[in-house]
Design a protein around this motif. Sequence first.
Motif, PDB file in Angstrom:
ATOM      1  N   ILE A 227     -13.146  77.091  33.346  1.00 49.43           N
ATOM      2  CA  ILE A 227     -12.964  76.433  34.537  1.00 49.43           C
ATOM      3  C   ILE A 227     -14.176  75.528  35.035  1.00 49.43           C
ATOM      4  CG2 ILE A 227     -12.817  77.177  37.072  1.00 49.43           C
ATOM      5  CD1 ILE A 227     -11.819  80.018  36.442  1.00 49.43           C
ATOM      6  N   ASP A 228     -15.399  75.867  35.057  1.00 48.79           N
ATOM      7  CA  ASP A 228     -16.184  75.023  35.532  1.00 48.79           C
ATOM      8  C   ASP A 228     -16.456  73.612  34.774  1.00 48.79           C
ATOM      9  OD1 ASP A 228     -16.550  76.681  37.497  1.00 48.79           O
ATOM     10  OD2 ASP A 228     -18.535  77.405  36.902  1.00 48.79           O
TER      11      ASP A 228
ATOM     12  N   SER B  73     -14.797  81.805  32.648  1.00 50.72           N
ATOM     13  CA  SER B  73     -15.371  81.284  34.053  1.00 50.72           C
ATOM     14  C   SER B  73     -16.227  79.857  33.362  1.00 50.72           C
ATOM     15  CB  SER B  73     -16.296  82.241  34.581  1.00 50.72           C
ATOM     16  OG  SER B  73     -15.765  83.438  35.125  1.00 50.72           O
ATOM     17  N   LEU B  74     -16.530  79.820  32.375  1.00 51.81           N
ATOM     18  CA  LEU B  74     -17.090  78.637  31.756  1.00 51.81           C
ATOM     19  C   LEU B  74     -16.214  77.541  31.700  1.00 51.81           C
ATOM     20  CD1 LEU B  74     -19.580  79.815  29.028  1.00 51.81           C
ATOM     21  CD2 LEU B  74     -20.418  78.414  30.872  1.00 51.81           C
TER      22      LEU B  74
ATOM     23  N   ILE C 148     -22.888  72.568  36.109  1.00 52.24           N
ATOM     24  CA  ILE C 148     -22.270  73.592  36.339  1.00 52.24           C
ATOM     25  C   ILE C 148     -23.070  74.545  37.315  1.00 52.24           C
ATOM     26  CG2 ILE C 148     -20.348  73.515  34.874  1.00 52.24           C
ATOM     27  CD1 ILE C 148     -21.906  75.811  33.144  1.00 52.24           C
TER      28      ILE C 148
ATOM     29  N   ALA D 216     -14.276  80.672  39.391  1.00 52.07           N
ATOM     30  CA  ALA D 216     -14.909  79.414  39.549  1.00 52.07           C
ATOM     31  C   ALA D 216     -16.273  79.530  39.913  1.00 52.07           C
ATOM     32  CB  ALA D 216     -13.937  78.237  40.321  1.00 52.07           C
ATOM     33  N   GLY D 217     -17.191  78.790  39.764  1.00 53.22           N
ATOM     34  CA  GLY D 217     -18.565  79.054  40.081  1.00 53.22           C
ATOM     35  C   GLY D 217     -19.459  79.999  40.077  1.00 53.22           C
TER      36      GLY D 217
ATOM     37  N   LYS E  21     -13.583  71.435  35.368  1.00 47.30           N
ATOM     38  CA  LYS E  21     -13.767  70.964  36.715  1.00 47.30           C
ATOM     39  C   LYS E  21     -14.725  69.760  36.371  1.00 47.30           C
ATOM     40  CE  LYS E  21     -15.809  71.743  41.471  1.00 47.30           C
ATOM     41  NZ  LYS E  21     -16.403  72.610  42.301  1.00 47.30           N
ATOM     42  N   HIS E  22     -15.914  69.713  35.827  1.00 50.20           N
ATOM     43  CA  HIS E  22     -16.597  68.551  35.727  1.00 50.20           C
ATOM     44  C   HIS E  22     -16.497  67.561  34.573  1.00 50.20           C
ATOM     45  CE1 HIS E  22     -19.616  70.139  38.913  1.00 50.20           C
ATOM     46  NE2 HIS E  22     -19.147  71.266  38.413  1.00 50.20           N
TER      47      HIS E  22
ATOM     48  N   VAL F 109     -23.322  78.874  39.428  1.00 53.93           N
ATOM     49  CA  VAL F 109     -24.135  78.363  40.297  1.00 53.93           C
ATOM     50  C   VAL F 109     -25.170  78.943  40.658  1.00 53.93           C
ATOM     51  CG1 VAL F 109     -24.152  77.240  42.626  1.00 53.93           C
ATOM     52  CG2 VAL F 109     -22.008  77.156  41.209  1.00 53.93           C
TER      53      VAL F 109
END
Length: 283
Positions: A18-19, A15-16, A162, A131-132, A22-23, A135
Amino acid sequence: MKNIYIIGVGLIGGSLAIDIKKHNPEAIIHGISRKEATLDQALALNLIDKKATLEDLVHADLVIVSIPVDATVKLLPTILDKVPDSGLVIDAGSTKEAICKVVENHPKRRNFLAMHPIAGTEYSGPSAAIAGLFVGKTNIICEVEKTAFKLQEQALNLFAAIGMRIRYMNPESHDKHIAYVSHLSHISSFMLGKTVVDKERNERDIFDMAGSGFASTVRLAKSSPEMWTPIFQQNKTNVIETLNEYINNLTHFKTLMESDDFEAIFNEMRNTNHIKEILNGIN
């Protein structure tokens, strides 16, 4: 941070990945695992860009360690040995005292940041990554003052990007508090699940009567024993303390039932309803 290495590409590590991607689209995410099948799956899911080994850490800008906490304690000094002086190593373990202790005198202690993102699900492995996930979630950071300021800054910027909230805590306090709000919850879920599974052997229709309340209460019993057994072991003293208090409360409740003191039971539950206000806004 261009060259990012994730050791343990499961729920948290994946998950880390993915995020972060993304950024930071220019980042190259490298995966490291003792299981080749895990890396194959992570590649197929586009969680990582390349496979890697510990020897490749000489090129790392960032290393994220997301493996069982007993493995982290064993491996972390070696990881720090291998990273360059400009590299940052972060662990995501659910216990912090033993992990911080094992590197307290390491020559590259300044290259390490201990964190615990309070996020996750009951699932594990690369396919569990989403993802996410982080948050609005709290990320507990321990001994931040022992990490080089420039590396702290890079990490905090990444966490902010993130969507994490930051809380600072010493490792001892972290392990004590997390025993109540996380570790005890998992033990309760596992043992409730065990109680029902054992009973179901004689009463085959018990699960036909299980509703959403049962499902939500035993959700955590689906968590990985490979991950949680080392957590309980590392945090044994605090977990036993919380279990003693929990068992005392259960025994007290049982005594009230035996004495038909349902007014006291009502008051116990009404007073505990206050937890709704405490947890308001937590997903």
